[in-house]
Design an enzyme around this catalytic site. Structure first.
Site, PDB file in Angstrom:
ATOM      1  N   THR A  46       0.830  -1.203   0.000  1.00  0.00           N
ATOM      2  CA  THR A  46       0.000   0.000   0.000  1.00  0.00           C
ATOM      3  C   THR A  46       0.864   1.253   0.000  1.00  0.00           C
ATOM      4  O   THR A  46       0.432   2.309  -0.464  1.00  0.00           O
ATOM      5  CB  THR A  46      -0.941   0.006   1.219  1.00  0.00           C
ATOM      6  N   TYR A 134       3.681 -12.805   5.749  1.00  0.00           N
ATOM      7  CA  TYR A 134       2.705 -12.134   4.892  1.00  0.00           C
ATOM      8  C   TYR A 134       2.427 -13.053   3.711  1.00  0.00           C
ATOM      9  O   TYR A 134       3.235 -13.145   2.785  1.00  0.00           O
ATOM     10  CB  TYR A 134       3.284 -10.793   4.446  1.00  0.00           C
ATOM     11  N   LYS A 162      -0.048 -12.601   8.532  1.00  0.00           N
ATOM     12  CA  LYS A 162      -1.060 -11.795   7.860  1.00  0.00           C
ATOM     13  C   LYS A 162      -1.507 -12.595   6.648  1.00  0.00           C
ATOM     14  O   LYS A 162      -0.748 -12.771   5.688  1.00  0.00           O
ATOM     15  CB  LYS A 162      -0.486 -10.442   7.442  1.00  0.00           C
TER      16      LYS A 162
END
Length: 302
Positions: A46, A134, A162
């Site tokens: 992001t 992740y 995550k």
């Protein structure tokens, strides 16, 4: 390290000349802390880490650590196409004062599970910091399978995952088979399900512009156990989450949503291009509707 609450993968505001706008970035950090965000992630997708050079990534990490000043945890995304650069970013994050690392598979190389184990454990040795795995095969091309998880979970530093695959069965598997790994919601449109399956943290993209609403969603579900209200909140957020995840202009939409909330956003770097007017209108309407609905739900709840 316990992951509790909302962890925001921050955008990187760019100036018109596409340099990092550090004044705006500092404002973003302070605003998140003021609005009760539990932790900040710098260097995530992001934040457009893939468009920053090594010097920019290091400077951004050091700036964020200094600006946060220990007020809340800083989690460093250290991933890179080249493994050696990943190890270098891990050292920089450690030296800058990061509290934990966010570690994904190196993209494009498609390592085997054993090769991925070796990669992650080398990061562990280099930095000696808590590691949040992740799993995002849609971007890396590799799933973190049970063979991998069984091995890396033996390290005291590998504390959480995550999960961003979008595969609901993986969520079930992780909650059932790997209770030693803290489960963190990484798929926006499945946050309610993550909370129902015991996740106590959410890496929240929408918190870039809805930090209070994201925090209250977490509190209502995880701390208060009010899943009836949680379902109302999820219904309000779902069109927005699906627009962000599946609209084809994820980063552009997130930055535009920030601007709609009077927050710094700025342009994206290439090869990404600005949104067309039609998508801007769609994002505008969805954000405004979500904000109005969420405010009504939370006003009734509180």
């Amino acid at each position: 390290m316990k992951l509790e609450g909302i962890y925001v993968p921050l955008i990187t505001p760019f100036a018109d000349d596409l340099s990092i706008d550090y004044e705006a970035f500092g404002e973003v950090i302070d605003w998140q802390i003021e609005n009760g965000t539990h932790g900040i992630i710098v260097g995530g997708s992001t934040g457009e880490f893939f468009s920053l050079n090594d010097e920019e990534r290091e400077a951004q990490m050091r700036f964020a650590a200094q600006r946060i000043g220990g007020r809340i945890p800083l989690i460093a995304g250290v991933n890179d196409l080249l493994p050696d650069r990943t190890y270098a970013h891990a050292k920089i994050a450690r030296d800058a004062g990061a509290d934990a690392l966010l570690v994904a598979a190196p993209p494009y190389s498609l390592p085997s599970q054993k090769e991925l184990v070796a990669h992650c454990l080398k990061i562990d040795r280099v930095a000696d910091l808590p590691i949040i795995l992740y799993n995002y095969p849609g971007r890396t091309g590799v799933n973190m399978e049970e063979e991998f998880l069984e091995r890396v979970a033996q390290s005291k530093n590998v504390i959480a995952i995550k999960e961003s695959s979008g595969d609901i069965d993986r969520m079930h598997m992780l909650a059932r088979e790997f209770p030693q790994l803290q489960l963190s919601a990484g798929a926006e449109h499945q946050v309610l399900e993550f909370f129902a399956w015991g996740a106590r943290s959410w890496v929240s993209v929408v918190a870039n512009f809805f930090p209070v609403e994201a925090r209250r969603f977490y509190e209502i579900c995880v701390l208060e156990g009010d899943f009836a209200t949680g379902r109302q909140i999820m219904k309000a957020l779902l069109p927005l989450m699906l627009c962000l995840e599946m609209g084809g202009k994820f980063l552009q939409s997130v930055k535009y949503a920030c601007e709609l909330m009077d927050r710094p956003g700025g342009p994206v770097r290439g090869p990404l291009m600005p949104m067309k007017k039609e998508l801007r209108r769609e994002v505008f309407q969805i954000v405004q509707t979500a904000q109005t609905t969420l405010q009504a739900i939370l006003a009734e709840k509180d």
